[in-house]
Design a protein around this motif. Structure first.
Motif, PDB file in Angstrom:
ATOM      1  N   LEU A  19     -50.680 -31.877 -54.332  1.00 56.43           N
ATOM      2  CA  LEU A  19     -51.688 -32.463 -53.448  1.00 56.43           C
ATOM      3  C   LEU A  19     -52.301 -33.724 -54.051  1.00 56.43           C
ATOM      4  CD1 LEU A  19     -53.416 -29.240 -52.117  1.00 56.43           C
ATOM      5  CD2 LEU A  19     -51.638 -30.599 -51.038  1.00 56.43           C
ATOM      6  N   ARG A  23     -52.378 -37.433 -52.257  1.00 54.67           N
ATOM      7  CA  ARG A  23     -53.542 -38.309 -52.060  1.00 54.67           C
ATOM      8  C   ARG A  23     -53.199 -39.748 -52.425  1.00 54.67           C
ATOM      9  NH1 ARG A  23     -56.679 -33.489 -52.541  1.00 54.67           N
ATOM     10  NH2 ARG A  23     -56.263 -33.234 -54.744  1.00 54.67           N
ATOM     11  N   THR A  75     -37.797 -25.680 -43.844  1.00 60.14           N
ATOM     12  CA  THR A  75     -39.234 -25.391 -43.858  1.00 60.14           C
ATOM     13  C   THR A  75     -39.968 -26.177 -44.939  1.00 60.14           C
ATOM     14  OG1 THR A  75     -38.910 -23.482 -45.310  1.00 60.14           O
ATOM     15  CG2 THR A  75     -38.942 -23.060 -42.937  1.00 60.14           C
ATOM     16  N   SER A  78     -41.292 -29.153 -43.296  1.00 61.97           N
ATOM     17  CA  SER A  78     -42.351 -28.810 -42.337  1.00 61.97           C
ATOM     18  C   SER A  78     -43.672 -28.658 -43.080  1.00 61.97           C
ATOM     19  CB  SER A  78     -42.015 -27.505 -41.601  1.00 61.97           C
ATOM     20  OG  SER A  78     -40.802 -27.635 -40.893  1.00 61.97           O
ATOM     21  N   GLN A  79     -43.600 -28.061 -44.254  1.00 63.99           N
ATOM     22  CA  GLN A  79     -44.820 -27.877 -45.058  1.00 63.99           C
ATOM     23  C   GLN A  79     -45.371 -29.211 -45.540  1.00 63.99           C
ATOM     24  OE1 GLN A  79     -43.664 -25.162 -48.194  1.00 63.99           O
ATOM     25  NE2 GLN A  79     -43.440 -23.450 -46.785  1.00 63.99           N
ATOM     26  N   LEU A  83     -49.026 -30.967 -44.680  1.00 66.92           N
ATOM     27  CA  LEU A  83     -50.007 -31.193 -45.751  1.00 66.92           C
ATOM     28  C   LEU A  83     -50.356 -32.673 -45.888  1.00 66.92           C
ATOM     29  CD1 LEU A  83     -48.578 -28.682 -48.386  1.00 66.92           C
ATOM     30  CD2 LEU A  83     -50.735 -28.452 -47.122  1.00 66.92           C
ATOM     31  N   LEU A  86     -52.748 -33.607 -43.108  1.00 62.09           N
ATOM     32  CA  LEU A  86     -54.096 -33.136 -43.435  1.00 62.09           C
ATOM     33  C   LEU A  86     -54.762 -34.048 -44.458  1.00 62.09           C
ATOM     34  CD1 LEU A  86     -53.243 -29.338 -43.626  1.00 62.09           C
ATOM     35  CD2 LEU A  86     -54.986 -30.315 -42.122  1.00 62.09           C
ATOM     36  N   GLN A  99     -42.320 -32.145 -36.562  1.00 60.62           N
ATOM     37  CA  GLN A  99     -41.088 -31.532 -37.017  1.00 60.62           C
ATOM     38  C   GLN A  99     -39.939 -32.113 -36.180  1.00 60.62           C
ATOM     39  OE1 GLN A  99     -41.377 -27.249 -37.384  1.00 60.62           O
ATOM     40  NE2 GLN A  99     -43.435 -27.383 -38.228  1.00 60.62           N
TER      41      GLN A  99
ATOM     42  N   LYS B  52     -50.552 -18.330 -50.139  1.00 58.60           N
ATOM     43  CA  LYS B  52     -50.267 -19.533 -50.920  1.00 58.60           C
ATOM     44  C   LYS B  52     -50.360 -20.768 -50.022  1.00 58.60           C
ATOM     45  CE  LYS B  52     -46.731 -21.250 -53.832  1.00 58.60           C
ATOM     46  NZ  LYS B  52     -45.282 -21.189 -54.076  1.00 58.60           N
ATOM     47  N   LEU B  53     -49.806 -20.662 -48.838  1.00 57.47           N
ATOM     48  CA  LEU B  53     -49.827 -21.798 -47.904  1.00 57.47           C
ATOM     49  C   LEU B  53     -51.251 -22.092 -47.448  1.00 57.47           C
ATOM     50  CD1 LEU B  53     -46.629 -20.889 -45.863  1.00 57.47           C
ATOM     51  CD2 LEU B  53     -46.903 -22.843 -47.409  1.00 57.47           C
ATOM     52  N   LEU B  56     -52.985 -24.042 -50.084  1.00 59.57           N
ATOM     53  CA  LEU B  56     -52.621 -25.462 -50.080  1.00 59.57           C
ATOM     54  C   LEU B  56     -53.382 -26.203 -48.985  1.00 59.57           C
ATOM     55  CD1 LEU B  56     -48.742 -25.388 -50.621  1.00 59.57           C
ATOM     56  CD2 LEU B  56     -50.426 -26.501 -52.089  1.00 59.57           C
ATOM     57  N   VAL B  57     -53.397 -25.631 -47.802  1.00 54.57           N
ATOM     58  CA  VAL B  57     -54.076 -26.291 -46.673  1.00 54.57           C
ATOM     59  C   VAL B  57     -55.559 -26.469 -46.989  1.00 54.57           C
ATOM     60  CG1 VAL B  57     -54.825 -25.977 -44.280  1.00 54.57           C
ATOM     61  CG2 VAL B  57     -52.444 -25.531 -44.921  1.00 54.57           C
ATOM     62  N   THR B  60     -56.557 -29.407 -49.118  1.00 56.03           N
ATOM     63  CA  THR B  60     -56.456 -30.792 -48.627  1.00 56.03           C
ATOM     64  C   THR B  60     -57.791 -31.288 -48.121  1.00 56.03           C
ATOM     65  OG1 THR B  60     -55.876 -30.073 -46.384  1.00 56.03           O
ATOM     66  CG2 THR B  60     -54.039 -30.525 -47.889  1.00 56.03           C
ATOM     67  N   TYR B  69     -52.820 -26.820 -39.922  1.00 55.55           N
ATOM     68  CA  TYR B  69     -52.845 -25.509 -40.594  1.00 55.55           C
ATOM     69  C   TYR B  69     -51.706 -24.650 -40.041  1.00 55.55           C
ATOM     70  CZ  TYR B  69     -54.585 -20.709 -41.438  1.00 55.55           C
ATOM     71  OH  TYR B  69     -54.715 -19.386 -41.793  1.00 55.55           O
ATOM     72  N   ALA B  71     -49.003 -25.623 -38.457  1.00 50.32           N
ATOM     73  CA  ALA B  71     -47.680 -26.193 -38.753  1.00 50.32           C
ATOM     74  C   ALA B  71     -47.231 -25.764 -40.147  1.00 50.32           C
ATOM     75  CB  ALA B  71     -47.717 -27.717 -38.646  1.00 50.32           C
ATOM     76  N   VAL B  72     -48.175 -25.737 -41.079  1.00 54.66           N
ATOM     77  CA  VAL B  72     -47.832 -25.403 -42.463  1.00 54.66           C
ATOM     78  C   VAL B  72     -47.694 -23.886 -42.636  1.00 54.66           C
ATOM     79  CG1 VAL B  72     -48.619 -25.464 -44.866  1.00 54.66           C
ATOM     80  CG2 VAL B  72     -48.937 -27.471 -43.387  1.00 54.66           C
ATOM     81  N   THR B  75     -44.648 -21.664 -41.519  1.00 52.38           N
ATOM     82  CA  THR B  75     -43.335 -21.789 -42.166  1.00 52.38           C
ATOM     83  C   THR B  75     -42.953 -20.529 -42.946  1.00 52.38           C
ATOM     84  OG1 THR B  75     -44.300 -22.848 -44.119  1.00 52.38           O
ATOM     85  CG2 THR B  75     -43.471 -24.304 -42.378  1.00 52.38           C
TER      86      THR B  75
END
Lengths: 412, 412
Positions: A19, A23, A75, A78-79, A83, A86, A99, B52-53, B56-57, B60, B69, B71-72, B75
């Motif tokens: 992350l 940024r 995937t 997609s992640q 991210l 966001l 996607q 975990k996902l 991450l979200v 951010t 959120y 979309a991520v 997955t």
């Protein structure tokens, strides 16, 4: 109201590895948005993610369904696209993720190695018209005519980026990566290698297929065909990078623009082949049928109806090549005494569009190698490149000597 | 040709936590396929993946876009569905994965807490007709009318499974989880708790909302409304499990079927409230507006125009409740002297459809607790359950005493 100018920016796996790096990427995108661009940001999966997913898929079965491989492996992008969207929103940039199936990016049904056949522009343009400034696109992905997820194969995000730049008539396609441009040689081998300001598509294509890892060959081909200006730049600094463009845009054409090298080469010699018309077909036909990627070929002068044929292929295809040739011998379509494989070889190449109008590059190259007492085991040429096969232990020496010989050092 | 009978099987995150467990799951599906069923297998993400996902979200941005959120986070199920399809193929079962948008599963646009509005049956049925035996569906996922990925909220895969069972008129919906059925009490508290063969929707609904974690409340509601027979079973053994069905299917109706307990309760007392008509609205109106989930309410007998009002709410809403009440006081809409919150409480409940026709359950319950000298701090009832609030330290003692009192032990 005139539509805003559009820029395509592509970020590889190391650029979006975490992350914090996202940024940094977001601030680079913000810079372009503030300059007035709408941006299509194409992203790879976070570094390591794709390999991890491939590992899982390969553990399920030896012979897995490529459609499910694609469903799982895609995937990662997609992640990362979600991210990054966001992260952009967090610094006030109107962004959303897309996607492959949402754009949609239509591809062939060749799962795992699909080719993009069409990118619909309607959905993205509608959102740009509503105020979206950045479309964060999952690279590498598409959707088949049957509505399954597809992937474009390794390095496919570069191809995605060029395809988007083409479809949306993007002003430029910036490829952000972990190097800051295209160099006259690999700086790990030649410390005073020089970054090129510009390089032609043709040269980049040769360099890419000759081992320079900076861009995927397919993406350069696509850019050349559609005249998309590519800029290779670093995600980690603000240096200008290298522009890959039509040679018309390049004023000063170098005789030699760069030196490239590969290490995954193998040389296979077929000993005492019967020398008769049609023998080349009898040898290389079965190799082609087996999918062996033959590169250089040397046939030594024959003595008493027997000759030796030597060719190179990727090192991981040696077994495939040997079994194809032995089968051909068993079937009686070709006779030979034996096979010898040498995997301690490498290919070193000089590339430059100036070669078209300058003669003497080959003799200068061979002279420089001879001066270092490096034996040349095979040669292949094209209009703008000369490649030689040498023993792997001489790789760095050969690259340095050629870099020096053609005056590519930074001080020049 | 008659269509094959159809079974919906749902596997939670612990059941597909790794490839080894997926192979166990695949063999359970294979068993049903070999018995002649076509199967819709609904899967959660591999255990831990979703958290975990989400992590991450959340990193951010503090205020993140729920569309990204989704979309991520969605997955995780895309991965597990692809991997299970591959695992099934590896043992010779014609299977393929389906993401929400491929089915498609149409939901509302309430990202993160979407509700399924429609499941199209055409695509899956076409593939079943072509010989697909197992559709591995990514649970928890859908697509909004705008074509964005949506998720159904925590535990949403149970809801997906019941929705699929409804849409495809599935013979039964088997929910495979890490417990092997519904017990008369939590076996970690009551070691001789008994597994129920059958339980009615109404009882299951009460138990689920009263703290039994075995099924998500929404999925039980949906199953009850559509008369989908649910079977709760273990992924780790072959025990028959518990059937959740219409009470008509249950011959022997227990007065009390089970004991449940929650620990995330808090009790808030509002001290010295002015006692006048409309005071309940003045207190609970602002709480409802703030989104506080008020459960039990007790109003003590008033003395000299002042009274104390006590209510319970989830422990994570205590601050929200206090600030809503203080704002109401600041606006002058309600007067009180102070607030006291007690978070060391829990709710213990007895549930049974037999209560409708049997009287005396409440007094039996209160008597059993009194015998153990457990003080009851609040009471709430419905047609088929009685709940009491007690100090948290008495939780296990209360559950055991009630389990014993109502003759639910295994030896009975």
């Amino acid at each position: 109201m005139l539509p805003m100018p559009l820029l395509t920016m592509k970020f590889g796996g190391t650029s979006v590895a975490d992350l914090e790096r996202m940024r940094t990427v977001a601030s680079k995108i913000k810079y372009e948005v503030e300059r007035g661009y709408n941006v299509i940001a194409v992203v790879s999966a976070m570094a390591g993610a794709t390999n991890k997913l491939i590992g899982l898929v390969e553990s399920t079965s030896n012979l897995f369904d490529a459609r499910e491989y694609d469903a799982v492996v895609s995937t990662g992008e997609s992640q990362s696209s979600g991210l990054l969207a966001l992260t952009l929103q967090d610094i006030g940039i109107p962004a959303r993720s897309w996607q492959g199936w949402q754009v949609p990016v239509i591809t062939t049904s060749a799962h795992g190695t699909a080719r993009i056949t069409q990118i619909e522009t309607e959905n993205l343009n509608a959102k740009f018209a509503e105020g979206m400034r950045v479309a964060v696109v999952a690279g590498f992905q598409g959707t088949s005519p049957e509505g399954r997820m597809t992937t474009l194969g390794r390095g496919g995000s570069d191809t995605s980026a060029v395809a988007f730049a083409t479809a949306f008539k993007s002003e430029r396609c910036d490829i952000y990566t972990d190097v800051d441009g295209v160099y006259t040689a690999d700086p790990r081998i030649v410390p005073n290698a020089r970054k090129l300001q510009k390089i032609s598509y043709e040269e980049m294509l040769e360099l890419a297929s000759l081992g320079a890892k900076v861009l995927q060959t397919r993406s350069v081909e696509l850019a050349m065909r559609n005249n998309v200006r590519l800029c290779v730049r670093s995600s980690f600094n603000d240096e200008p990078g290298t522009l890959v463009c039509d040679e018309e845009e390049i004023m000063e054409k170098n005789t030699v623009s760069g030196i490239a090298q590969t290490v995954d080469e193998a040389k296979i010699s077929i000993l005492s082949v019967e020398d008769r018309p049609g023998i080349a077909e009898a040898v290389f036909g079965p190799l082609a049928a087996a999918g062996v990627n033959v590169d250089m070929i040397i046939q030594t002068i024959s003595e008493r109806e027997l000759t030796d044929i030597t060719f190179t292929c990727p090192v991981n295809q040696v077994e495939l090549a040997e079994s194809a040739l032995k089968s051909a011998r068993d079937r009686g379509s070709v006779g030979f005494r034996g096979l010898v494989a040498d995997t301690d070889v490498c290919k070193v190449s000089v590339v430059g569009i100036g070669m078209r109008s300058h003669t003497g590059v080959a003799s200068k190259m061979f002279g420089a190698l001879a001066k270092q007492k490096i034996n040349i085991k095979a040669i292949s040429t094209s209009e703008i490149k000369i490649s030689v096969l040498v023993d792997q232990i001489y790789r760095d020496l050969a690259v340095k000597a050629l870099h020096d010989e053609f005056g590519l050092n930074y001080s020049n």
